[in-house]
Design an enzyme around this catalytic site. Structure first.
Site, PDB file in Angstrom:
ATOM      1  N   ASP A  20       0.837  -1.200   0.000  1.00  0.00           N
ATOM      2  CA  ASP A  20       0.000   0.000   0.000  1.00  0.00           C
ATOM      3  C   ASP A  20       0.874   1.253   0.000  1.00  0.00           C
ATOM      4  OD1 ASP A  20      -2.002  -1.803   0.530  1.00  0.00           O
ATOM      5  OD2 ASP A  20      -2.103  -1.302   2.679  1.00  0.00           O
TER       6      ASP A  20
HETATM    7  N1  URA Z   1      -1.293  -5.844   3.990  1.00  0.00           N
HETATM    8  C1  URA Z   1      -1.709  -4.560   3.997  1.00  0.00           C
HETATM    9  O1  URA Z   1      -2.700  -4.219   4.616  1.00  0.00           O
HETATM   10  N2  URA Z   1      -0.973  -3.677   3.301  1.00  0.00           N
HETATM   11  C2  URA Z   1       0.142  -3.967   2.623  1.00  0.00           C
HETATM   12  O2  URA Z   1       0.766  -3.096   2.020  1.00  0.00           O
HETATM   13  C3  URA Z   1       0.537  -5.325   2.620  1.00  0.00           C
HETATM   14  C4  URA Z   1      -0.193  -6.237   3.322  1.00  0.00           C
END
Ligand code: URA
Length: 233
Positions: free
Chosen positions: A102
């Site tokens: 993310d």
């Molecule tokens: N889980 C999440 O919530 N975000 C990420 O970037 C990776 C795994």
């Protein structure tokens, strides 16, 4: 592959521009020797103004992703490709992230132009574990590890339970979570499902590979031993 095409595929410019570079003696072999347009020469032997070239198409690159960068080529905000050389956006085959993080997750993100390797890493069959360090808004209650490990946990709007995941509590509001799959916003949604909120998330490892001392915002090519650590089985 012929030299001109090889350089153009690496994103250094058009074939015409590559011919000019070679003609002007800026692309040489490791000893500084001039080259023909249609030479086939090992990638590691090539130099551009005396310096080695970018990693070739078989390479795997590790980035320590900072906060605020999206894993996308098109997002209007800051993107992970802003951190890599500009040329990486013009490569053939393209350099792609292996899985995603993310915008607000930091840590270990791999890239490659090697489609076979990419698919092996993300394939459920390879069962490559991903290790996340989460900082939470509220104290852990003590029941999370059992729920996450159950193999029956369901996320909202999904129909298939999550694979068992291992949670190690490292502090009142911090924990290390190992996942064996990669669903959308999985870590954040898992903690939301048990009434908590992830304030900060960092990926520390993919398979047996960790970031080591790679500073945030920096990238480097992996060597063969490091690549082998990604897929453990
Ligand atoms: N889980 C999440 O919530 N975000 C990420 O970037 C990776 C795994």
């Amino acid at each position: 592959m012929k030299l001109v095409k090889h350089l153009a595929n690496l994103g250094y410019g058009s074939r015409k521009e590559m011919m000019a570079l070679i003609r002007n003696g800026r692309i040489t072999d490791a000893a500084g020797g001039e080259l023909d347009f249609d030479t086939t020469i090992a990638h590691k032997e090539l130099r551009y103004d005396g310096k080695p070239l970018d990693p070739d198409a078989s390479a795997v690159v590790m980035l320590n992703k900072p906060l605020g960068f999206t894993c996308s080529t098109k997002d209007p905000g800051r993107i992970v490709y802003d951190i890599l050389p500009m040329r990486f956006r013009f490569r053939k085959p393209p350099v792609s992230p292996i899985g995603r993080l993310d915008r607000d997750t930091t840590g270990l993100l791999l890239f490659t132009a090697d489609g076979n390797f990419l698919h092996r890493v993300i394939s459920p069959k390879s069962n490559v574990p991903k290790v996340y360090e989460a900082t939470l808004a509220r104290p852990l209650t003590g029941g999370e590890a059992t729920i996450f490990a159950s193999g029956t946990m369901m996320l909202e709007s999904e129909t298939k339970p999550l694979l068992p995941a291992e949670l190690v509590v490292t502090g009142e509001k911090t924990a290390r979570l190992t996942l064996h799959e990669g669903r959308y916003h999985q870590v954040r949604r898992m903690f939301a499902a048990v009434g908590n909120h992830v304030d900060a998330l960092h990926r520390a490892a993919v398979g047996g590979l960790t970031l080591g001392d790679l500073p945030e915002g920096q990238w480097r090519e992996l060597d063969a031993q490091e690549v082998a650590k990604v897929i453990l089985s």
